[in-house]
Design a protein around this motif. Structure first.
Motif, short mmCIF file in Angstrom:
data_model
loop_
_atom_site.label_atom_id
_atom_site.label_comp_id
_atom_site.label_asym_id
_atom_site.label_seq_id
_atom_site.Cartn_x
_atom_site.Cartn_y
_atom_site.Cartn_z
N VAL A 117 0.85 -1.45 -0.13
CA VAL A 117 0.06 0.08 0.46
C VAL A 117 0.55 1.45 0.17
O VAL A 117 0.72 2.41 -0.52
CB VAL A 117 -0.66 0.16 1.51
CG1 VAL A 117 -1.71 1.41 1.34
CG2 VAL A 117 -1.70 -1.00 1.09
N LYS A 118 2.27 1.53 0.77
CA LYS A 118 2.93 2.79 1.43
C LYS A 118 2.97 2.66 -0.59
O LYS A 118 3.56 4.07 -1.37
CB LYS A 118 3.86 1.96 2.15
CG LYS A 118 4.84 3.63 2.02
CD LYS A 118 6.34 2.81 3.22
CE LYS A 118 6.92 4.35 2.93
NZ LYS A 118 7.78 3.90 4.29
N LYS A 119 3.93 1.38 -0.96
CA LYS A 119 4.96 2.21 -2.80
C LYS A 119 3.43 2.32 -3.84
O LYS A 119 3.57 3.79 -4.60
CB LYS A 119 5.47 0.96 -2.83
CG LYS A 119 6.57 0.32 -2.21
CD LYS A 119 7.10 -1.34 -2.58
CE LYS A 119 8.37 -2.08 -1.81
NZ LYS A 119 8.80 -2.91 -2.20
N ILE A 120 2.38 1.66 -3.81
CA ILE A 120 1.29 2.70 -4.28
C ILE A 120 1.18 4.16 -4.35
O ILE A 120 0.88 4.71 -5.11
CB ILE A 120 -0.27 1.35 -4.35
CG1 ILE A 120 0.94 0.33 -5.00
CG2 ILE A 120 -0.86 2.49 -5.21
CD1 ILE A 120 -0.50 -0.72 -5.08
N SER A 121 0.89 4.43 -3.22
CA SER A 121 0.37 5.53 -2.40
C SER A 121 2.13 6.58 -3.00
O SER A 121 1.19 7.26 -3.87
CB SER A 121 0.23 5.80 -1.16
OG SER A 121 -0.08 6.63 -0.57
N GLU A 122 2.89 6.07 -2.61
CA GLU A 122 4.34 7.04 -3.04
C GLU A 122 4.42 6.83 -4.76
O GLU A 122 4.62 8.47 -5.10
CB GLU A 122 5.94 6.50 -2.65
CG GLU A 122 5.44 6.33 -1.33
CD GLU A 122 6.92 5.50 -0.93
OE1 GLU A 122 7.77 4.75 -1.05
OE2 GLU A 122 6.97 5.80 0.88
N GLU A 123 4.13 6.01 -5.50
CA GLU A 123 4.38 6.12 -6.82
C GLU A 123 3.39 6.56 -7.55
O GLU A 123 3.05 7.86 -8.25
CB GLU A 123 4.08 4.48 -7.69
CG GLU A 123 5.24 3.73 -7.08
CD GLU A 123 5.09 2.32 -7.54
OE1 GLU A 123 3.73 2.05 -8.21
OE2 GLU A 123 5.84 1.35 -7.32
N ARG A 180 1.15 -6.19 -6.50
CA ARG A 180 1.98 -5.43 -5.94
C ARG A 180 2.47 -7.10 -4.88
O ARG A 180 3.63 -7.93 -4.65
CB ARG A 180 1.90 -5.06 -5.19
CG ARG A 180 2.70 -4.47 -4.71
CD ARG A 180 4.33 -3.50 -5.01
NE ARG A 180 3.08 -3.11 -6.24
CZ ARG A 180 3.71 -1.34 -6.51
NH1 ARG A 180 5.31 -1.38 -6.31
NH2 ARG A 180 3.77 -0.36 -6.82
N LEU A 181 1.55 -7.75 -4.38
CA LEU A 181 1.57 -9.45 -2.91
C LEU A 181 2.32 -10.06 -3.99
O LEU A 181 2.31 -11.03 -3.61
CB LEU A 181 0.99 -8.92 -2.17
CG LEU A 181 0.70 -8.01 -1.46
CD1 LEU A 181 -0.62 -8.31 -0.51
CD2 LEU A 181 1.86 -7.82 -0.53
N GLY A 182 1.47 -10.66 -5.62
CA GLY A 182 1.37 -11.27 -6.55
C GLY A 182 0.85 -12.06 -6.20
O GLY A 182 0.85 -13.68 -6.86
N TYR A 183 -0.36 -11.56 -6.66
CA TYR A 183 -1.26 -12.71 -6.12
C TYR A 183 -2.26 -11.76 -7.38
O TYR A 183 -3.15 -11.09 -7.13
CB TYR A 183 -2.92 -12.87 -4.73
CG TYR A 183 -1.52 -12.83 -4.03
CD1 TYR A 183 -1.35 -14.64 -3.59
CD2 TYR A 183 -1.33 -12.12 -2.38
CE1 TYR A 183 -0.51 -14.66 -2.70
CE2 TYR A 183 -0.30 -12.48 -1.96
CZ TYR A 183 0.38 -14.02 -1.53
OH TYR A 183 0.37 -14.68 -0.81
N SER A 184 -2.64 -12.38 -9.04
CA SER A 184 -3.14 -11.15 -9.71
C SER A 184 -4.53 -11.54 -9.11
O SER A 184 -4.89 -12.40 -9.37
CB SER A 184 -2.53 -11.35 -11.16
OG SER A 184 -2.87 -12.83 -11.20
#
Length: 171
Positions: A129-135, A166-170
């Protein structure tokens, strides 16, 4: 002139501060249902809880049986024997209570096990969630599953599937 310059500064500050903020939603329940490790951890916790519950119930039944036997034999016992039996019953009940607290108390074994199994999963979700938020430049991401205040939200701002990807579960 002075009033006009102050007015322009105030208008500029308001316009600058009124920039649109970007935010998104996630549905933590939906995400967790789609993470196999979470389901496995829940199953493991359930089995452990049931096993410990049986152990606690066995101790409590032993104390109950001792009490029933004591009541049946009470008329045949001397005062010293009664006192000894009562102490044994109280000790057995205390043992059952301590065992229940040890397993299911606020800092009990079940709590510790839940922490050790769930914390890595929660940390992974938080980092995604943090990476998505930053991107994507989100100032805030809210959890719609835990917020009763969100009456309606557009599905367009739900990034739950992005978190799963992002977690690897499409999805």
């Amino acid at each position: 002139m002075k009033k006009i310059s102050i007015l322009l500064v105030i208008i500029a500050a308001c316009a600058f501060g009124a920039r649109a903020q970007k935010f998104a939603l996630i549905d933590m329940e939906y995400i967790l249902k789609n993470v196999p490790a979470y389901e496995m951890a829940n199953e493991q916790l359930s089995q452990l809880s049931q096993r410990w519950q049986k152990e606690v119930e066995t101790k409590a039944k032993e104390a109950e049986t001792m009490y029933k036997n004591y009541q049946a034999d009470m008329v045949f016992l001397t005062d010293d024997q009664k006192k000894k039996k009562e102490e044994e019953i109280v000790a057995k009940e205390k043992e059952a209570t301590e065992l229940r607290y040890k397993y299911f108390g606020p800092e009990g074994e079940l709590y510790k096990k839940r922490q050790s199994l769930m914390k890595p999963i929660q940390d992974d979700i938080y980092n995604a969630v943090k990476k998505i938020s930053e991107e994507k430049g989100y100032q805030a991401i809210f959890d719609r599953a835990s917020s009763a205040n969100i009456i309606y939200a557009s599905p367009r701002i739900d990034v739950s599937n992005e978190v799963l990807t992002r977690l690897g579960y499409s999805k």
